[in-house]
Design a protein around this motif. Sequence first.
Motif, PDB file in Angstrom:
ATOM      1  N   MET A   1       0.905  -1.146   0.001  1.00 14.25           N
ATOM      2  CA  MET A   1      -0.047   0.033   0.038  1.00 14.25           C
ATOM      3  C   MET A   1       0.970   1.267  -0.108  1.00 14.25           C
ATOM      4  SD  MET A   1      -2.886  -0.992  -0.253  1.00 14.25           S
ATOM      5  CE  MET A   1      -3.881   0.518   0.220  1.00 14.25           C
ATOM      6  N   GLU A   2       2.142   1.299   0.685  1.00 14.24           N
ATOM      7  CA  GLU A   2       2.798   2.319   0.861  1.00 14.24           C
ATOM      8  C   GLU A   2       3.558   2.471  -0.624  1.00 14.24           C
ATOM      9  OE1 GLU A   2       6.977   3.742   2.840  1.00 14.24           O
ATOM     10  OE2 GLU A   2       5.982   1.833   3.644  1.00 14.24           O
ATOM     11  N   ALA A   3       3.921   1.477  -1.317  1.00 11.31           N
ATOM     12  CA  ALA A   3       4.449   1.608  -2.628  1.00 11.31           C
ATOM     13  C   ALA A   3       3.618   2.143  -3.458  1.00 11.31           C
ATOM     14  CB  ALA A   3       5.068   0.252  -3.061  1.00 11.31           C
ATOM     15  N   GLN A   4       2.286   1.959  -3.480  1.00 11.78           N
ATOM     16  CA  GLN A   4       1.146   2.331  -4.578  1.00 11.78           C
ATOM     17  C   GLN A   4       1.084   3.901  -4.175  1.00 11.78           C
ATOM     18  OE1 GLN A   4      -1.967  -0.297  -3.650  1.00 11.78           O
ATOM     19  NE2 GLN A   4      -1.578  -1.484  -5.378  1.00 11.78           N
ATOM     20  N   GLN A   5       0.988   4.137  -2.967  1.00  9.30           N
ATOM     21  CA  GLN A   5       0.837   5.523  -2.536  1.00  9.30           C
ATOM     22  C   GLN A   5       2.020   6.397  -3.012  1.00  9.30           C
ATOM     23  OE1 GLN A   5       0.494   6.337   1.770  1.00  9.30           O
ATOM     24  NE2 GLN A   5       0.179   8.617   1.318  1.00  9.30           N
ATOM     25  N   LYS A   6       3.089   5.926  -2.858  1.00 13.29           N
ATOM     26  CA  LYS A   6       4.412   6.656  -3.257  1.00 13.29           C
ATOM     27  C   LYS A   6       4.484   6.967  -4.727  1.00 13.29           C
ATOM     28  CE  LYS A   6       7.329   6.098   0.762  1.00 13.29           C
ATOM     29  NZ  LYS A   6       7.768   7.470   1.065  1.00 13.29           N
ATOM     30  N   ALA A   7       4.023   5.723  -5.343  1.00 14.89           N
ATOM     31  CA  ALA A   7       3.990   5.646  -6.989  1.00 14.89           C
ATOM     32  C   ALA A   7       2.872   7.098  -7.444  1.00 14.89           C
ATOM     33  CB  ALA A   7       3.660   4.365  -7.472  1.00 14.89           C
ATOM     34  N   GLY A   8       1.749   6.694  -6.817  1.00 11.43           N
ATOM     35  CA  GLY A   8       0.679   7.945  -7.082  1.00 11.43           C
ATOM     36  C   GLY A   8       1.416   9.361  -6.930  1.00 11.43           C
TER      37      GLY A   8
ATOM     38  N   SER B   1       4.493  10.037  -6.675  1.00 13.07           N
ATOM     39  CA  SER B   1       5.606  10.252  -7.886  1.00 13.07           C
ATOM     40  C   SER B   1       5.042  10.794  -9.089  1.00 13.07           C
ATOM     41  CB  SER B   1       6.477   9.135  -7.868  1.00 13.07           C
ATOM     42  OG  SER B   1       7.418   9.221  -8.868  1.00 13.07           O
ATOM     43  N   LYS B   2       3.900  10.017  -9.659  1.00 11.97           N
ATOM     44  CA  LYS B   2       3.164  10.538 -10.849  1.00 11.97           C
ATOM     45  C   LYS B   2       2.885  11.979 -10.837  1.00 11.97           C
ATOM     46  CE  LYS B   2      -0.222   9.308 -14.013  1.00 11.97           C
ATOM     47  NZ  LYS B   2      -0.484  10.729 -14.449  1.00 11.97           N
ATOM     48  N   LYS B   3       2.109  12.451  -9.737  1.00 15.85           N
ATOM     49  CA  LYS B   3       1.572  13.676  -9.670  1.00 15.85           C
ATOM     50  C   LYS B   3       2.964  14.874  -9.797  1.00 15.85           C
ATOM     51  CE  LYS B   3      -2.375  13.099  -6.781  1.00 15.85           C
ATOM     52  NZ  LYS B   3      -3.081  13.002  -5.737  1.00 15.85           N
ATOM     53  N   ARG B   4       3.955  14.414  -8.936  1.00 13.27           N
ATOM     54  CA  ARG B   4       5.020  15.248  -9.173  1.00 13.27           C
ATOM     55  C   ARG B   4       5.577  15.395 -10.462  1.00 13.27           C
ATOM     56  NH1 ARG B   4       6.166  12.974  -4.146  1.00 13.27           N
ATOM     57  NH2 ARG B   4       7.761  11.445  -4.994  1.00 13.27           N
ATOM     58  N   LEU B   5       5.575  14.222 -11.187  1.00 13.26           N
ATOM     59  CA  LEU B   5       6.284  14.151 -12.463  1.00 13.26           C
ATOM     60  C   LEU B   5       5.318  14.852 -13.435  1.00 13.26           C
ATOM     61  CD1 LEU B   5       7.303  10.593 -12.842  1.00 13.26           C
ATOM     62  CD2 LEU B   5       8.901  12.674 -12.646  1.00 13.26           C
ATOM     63  N   ASP B   6       3.954  14.848 -13.238  1.00  9.81           N
ATOM     64  CA  ASP B   6       3.100  15.838 -13.942  1.00  9.81           C
ATOM     65  C   ASP B   6       3.059  17.285 -13.748  1.00  9.81           C
ATOM     66  OD1 ASP B   6       1.503  13.560 -15.239  1.00  9.81           O
ATOM     67  OD2 ASP B   6       0.200  13.665 -13.646  1.00  9.81           O
ATOM     68  N   ALA B   7       3.919  17.668 -12.734  1.00 12.24           N
ATOM     69  CA  ALA B   7       4.164  18.985 -12.697  1.00 12.24           C
ATOM     70  C   ALA B   7       5.203  19.682 -13.009  1.00 12.24           C
ATOM     71  CB  ALA B   7       3.790  19.276 -11.038  1.00 12.24           C
ATOM     72  N   ILE B   8       6.335  18.671 -13.398  1.00  5.83           N
ATOM     73  CA  ILE B   8       7.459  18.970 -13.852  1.00  5.83           C
ATOM     74  C   ILE B   8       7.568  19.237 -15.584  1.00  5.83           C
ATOM     75  CG2 ILE B   8      10.021  18.197 -14.268  1.00  5.83           C
ATOM     76  CD1 ILE B   8       9.766  16.477 -11.624  1.00  5.83           C
ATOM     77  N   THR B   9       8.065  20.495 -16.090  1.00  7.32           N
ATOM     78  CA  THR B   9       7.829  20.495 -17.212  1.00  7.32           C
ATOM     79  C   THR B   9       9.410  20.393 -17.900  1.00  7.32           C
ATOM     80  OG1 THR B   9       6.301  22.251 -16.915  1.00  7.32           O
ATOM     81  CG2 THR B   9       7.687  22.415 -19.057  1.00  7.32           C
ATOM     82  N   VAL B  10       9.594  19.850 -19.103  1.00 11.63           N
ATOM     83  CA  VAL B  10      10.579  19.577 -19.875  1.00 11.63           C
ATOM     84  C   VAL B  10      10.567  20.069 -21.213  1.00 11.63           C
ATOM     85  CG1 VAL B  10      11.356  17.576 -18.475  1.00 11.63           C
ATOM     86  CG2 VAL B  10       9.993  17.044 -20.496  1.00 11.63           C
ATOM     87  N   SER B  11      11.460  20.479 -21.775  1.00 15.68           N
ATOM     88  CA  SER B  11      11.406  20.738 -23.398  1.00 15.68           C
ATOM     89  C   SER B  11      12.668  20.434 -24.076  1.00 15.68           C
ATOM     90  CB  SER B  11      11.495  22.318 -23.435  1.00 15.68           C
ATOM     91  OG  SER B  11      12.369  22.932 -22.795  1.00 15.68           O
ATOM     92  N   GLY B  12      12.287  20.347 -25.379  1.00 12.32           N
ATOM     93  CA  GLY B  12      13.288  20.099 -26.408  1.00 12.32           C
ATOM     94  C   GLY B  12      13.401  20.930 -27.543  1.00 12.32           C
ATOM     95  N   ALA B  13      14.489  21.236 -28.101  1.00 12.47           N
ATOM     96  CA  ALA B  13      14.364  22.406 -29.053  1.00 12.47           C
ATOM     97  C   ALA B  13      15.350  21.728 -30.229  1.00 12.47           C
ATOM     98  CB  ALA B  13      14.868  23.556 -28.703  1.00 12.47           C
TER      99      ALA B  13
END
Length: 104
Positions: free
Chosen positions: A6-13, A15-27
Motif C-alpha cells: 500500500m505504501e509503494a502504491q501511494q508513493k507511486a501515485g 511520484s506521478k503527480k510530481r512528474l505531471d508538474a515538472i516541465t521539460v522541453s526539447g528544441a
Amino acid sequence: MFDKIMEAQQKAGESKKRLDAITVSGAAEGGKITVTANANKVVKSININPDFLADADKEELEELLVVAINKAMEQADNVSQAEMAAMTKDMLGGMGGLGALFGK
C-alpha cells in the motif's frame, strides 16, 4: 507486507503527480521548433518559429519535430529515472544492510 504494498502504491501515485508538474522541453535547430512536455512524457505544446515555418519544406519540418520531441522525451526520462531512484532509496532506506552486499 500488505502495508508495504500500500505504501509503494501511494508513493507511486505521489511520484506521478510530481512528474505531471515538472516541465521539460526539447528544441531543434536553435529553437526553430520547441516541444514542451511533462516528466510523464505527455506533450503539452509545440512551438514552431513562424519565419522557419514560412520557408520550411515538409521533410525538414518533420525531421526537426522528431528531433525536438526526442530531446523532450530524453529529458523526461532523466527526470523520471531520478524520481524513481529517489523513491526507491526512500522505500528501501538506502538499502540498509543490503548495501554491503553490493560494496556500498
